[in-house]
Design a protein around this motif. Structure first.
Motif, mmCIF file in Angstrom:
data_model
loop_
_atom_site.group_PDB
_atom_site.id
_atom_site.type_symbol
_atom_site.label_atom_id
_atom_site.label_comp_id
_atom_site.label_asym_id
_atom_site.label_seq_id
_atom_site.Cartn_x
_atom_site.Cartn_y
_atom_site.Cartn_z
ATOM 1 N N GLN A 265 2.645 -3.875 -1.612
ATOM 2 C CA GLN A 265 2.831 -2.834 -2.620
ATOM 3 C C GLN A 265 1.825 -3.015 -3.733
ATOM 4 O OE1 GLN A 265 6.914 -2.945 -3.913
ATOM 5 N NE2 GLN A 265 7.404 -1.326 -2.475
ATOM 6 N N GLU B 121 6.036 6.177 -12.817
ATOM 7 C CA GLU B 121 5.930 7.307 -11.880
ATOM 8 C C GLU B 121 4.690 7.152 -11.000
ATOM 9 O OE1 GLU B 121 4.731 12.027 -11.885
ATOM 10 O OE2 GLU B 121 5.372 11.123 -13.764
ATOM 11 N N HIS C 216 5.197 4.462 -8.382
ATOM 12 C CA HIS C 216 6.026 4.941 -7.266
ATOM 13 C C HIS C 216 5.224 5.839 -6.325
ATOM 14 C CE1 HIS C 216 9.885 3.185 -8.184
ATOM 15 N NE2 HIS C 216 9.702 3.492 -9.462
ATOM 16 N N LEU C 217 4.340 6.660 -6.881
ATOM 17 C CA LEU C 217 3.499 7.519 -6.041
ATOM 18 C C LEU C 217 2.516 6.687 -5.214
ATOM 19 C CD1 LEU C 217 2.810 10.429 -8.527
ATOM 20 C CD2 LEU C 217 4.230 10.518 -6.464
ATOM 21 N N SER D 38 3.005 3.632 -4.262
ATOM 22 C CA SER D 38 3.829 2.969 -3.248
ATOM 23 C C SER D 38 4.175 3.909 -2.106
ATOM 24 C CB SER D 38 5.122 2.440 -3.870
ATOM 25 O OG SER D 38 4.832 1.439 -4.803
ATOM 26 N N SER D 39 4.476 5.164 -2.432
ATOM 27 C CA SER D 39 4.829 6.121 -1.369
ATOM 28 C C SER D 39 3.602 6.522 -0.558
ATOM 29 C CB SER D 39 5.526 7.347 -1.953
ATOM 30 O OG SER D 39 4.655 8.090 -2.766
ATOM 31 N N ALA D 40 2.408 6.464 -1.143
ATOM 32 C CA ALA D 40 1.183 6.767 -0.391
ATOM 33 C C ALA D 40 0.965 5.726 0.692
ATOM 34 C CB ALA D 40 -0.021 6.815 -1.329
ATOM 35 N N GLU D 41 1.455 4.529 0.442
ATOM 36 C CA GLU D 41 1.294 3.444 1.398
ATOM 37 C C GLU D 41 1.956 3.757 2.731
ATOM 38 O OE1 GLU D 41 0.855 -1.147 0.335
ATOM 39 O OE2 GLU D 41 2.831 -0.299 0.039
ATOM 40 N N SER D 42 3.058 4.476 2.709
ATOM 41 C CA SER D 42 3.750 4.806 3.955
ATOM 42 C C SER D 42 2.910 5.723 4.841
ATOM 43 C CB SER D 42 5.116 5.445 3.674
ATOM 44 O OG SER D 42 4.938 6.681 3.015
ATOM 45 N N PRO E 16 0.867 11.971 -1.090
ATOM 46 C CA PRO E 16 1.886 12.724 -1.830
ATOM 47 C C PRO E 16 1.207 13.772 -2.716
ATOM 48 C CG PRO E 16 2.242 10.355 -2.050
ATOM 49 C CD PRO E 16 0.911 10.539 -1.385
#
Length: 113
Positions: free
Chosen positions: A3, A45, A48-49, A51-55, A93
């Motif tokens: 992360q 924020e 978190h974005l 981190s979500s891009a990592e998926s 995202p």
């Protein structure tokens, strides 16, 4: 994958769009988000974005000639990269693309404008 590190005021998030058939210098130039300019809630924020891009980074890229990707990094106060990620544009995202659109384009070498 790891992360991104917690974002502090000394961090800079660098976003660069690459690829595609046509090279558009305005879109390819690295854009910087200087975390010192944002509140703790906004940095959270953004974290978190990222981190979500990592998926979306581990997924298989769709074949085609006109595919773009984003190279994301978090840098410390000395410009050292703490975290790197490359993500297909389709997997980014939408909110992170908005951050990219609003990011500072005048700080190519990590220097504040």
């Amino acid at each position: 994958m790891s992360q991104p590190p917690p974002l502090t005021p000394v961090n800079v998030v660098r976003l660069q769009r690459e690829g595609g058939v046509a090279h558009l210098p305005g879109l390819a130039r690295p854009r910087c988000i200087h975390c010192a300019r944002y509140s703790e809630a906004q940095r959270d924020e953004l974290w978190h974005l990222l981190s979500s891009a990592e998926s979306g980074a581990g997924g298989e890229e769709v074949p085609g000639a006109d595919r773009r990707r984003f190279c994301l990094s978090v840098e410390d106060a000395n410009g050292n990269s703490l975290w790197l990620l490359t993500v297909a544009e389709d997997a980014m995202p939408q909110e992170l693309i908005e951050w990219w659109r609003r990011a500072d384009t005048s700080a190519e070498n990590g220097n504040a404008p």
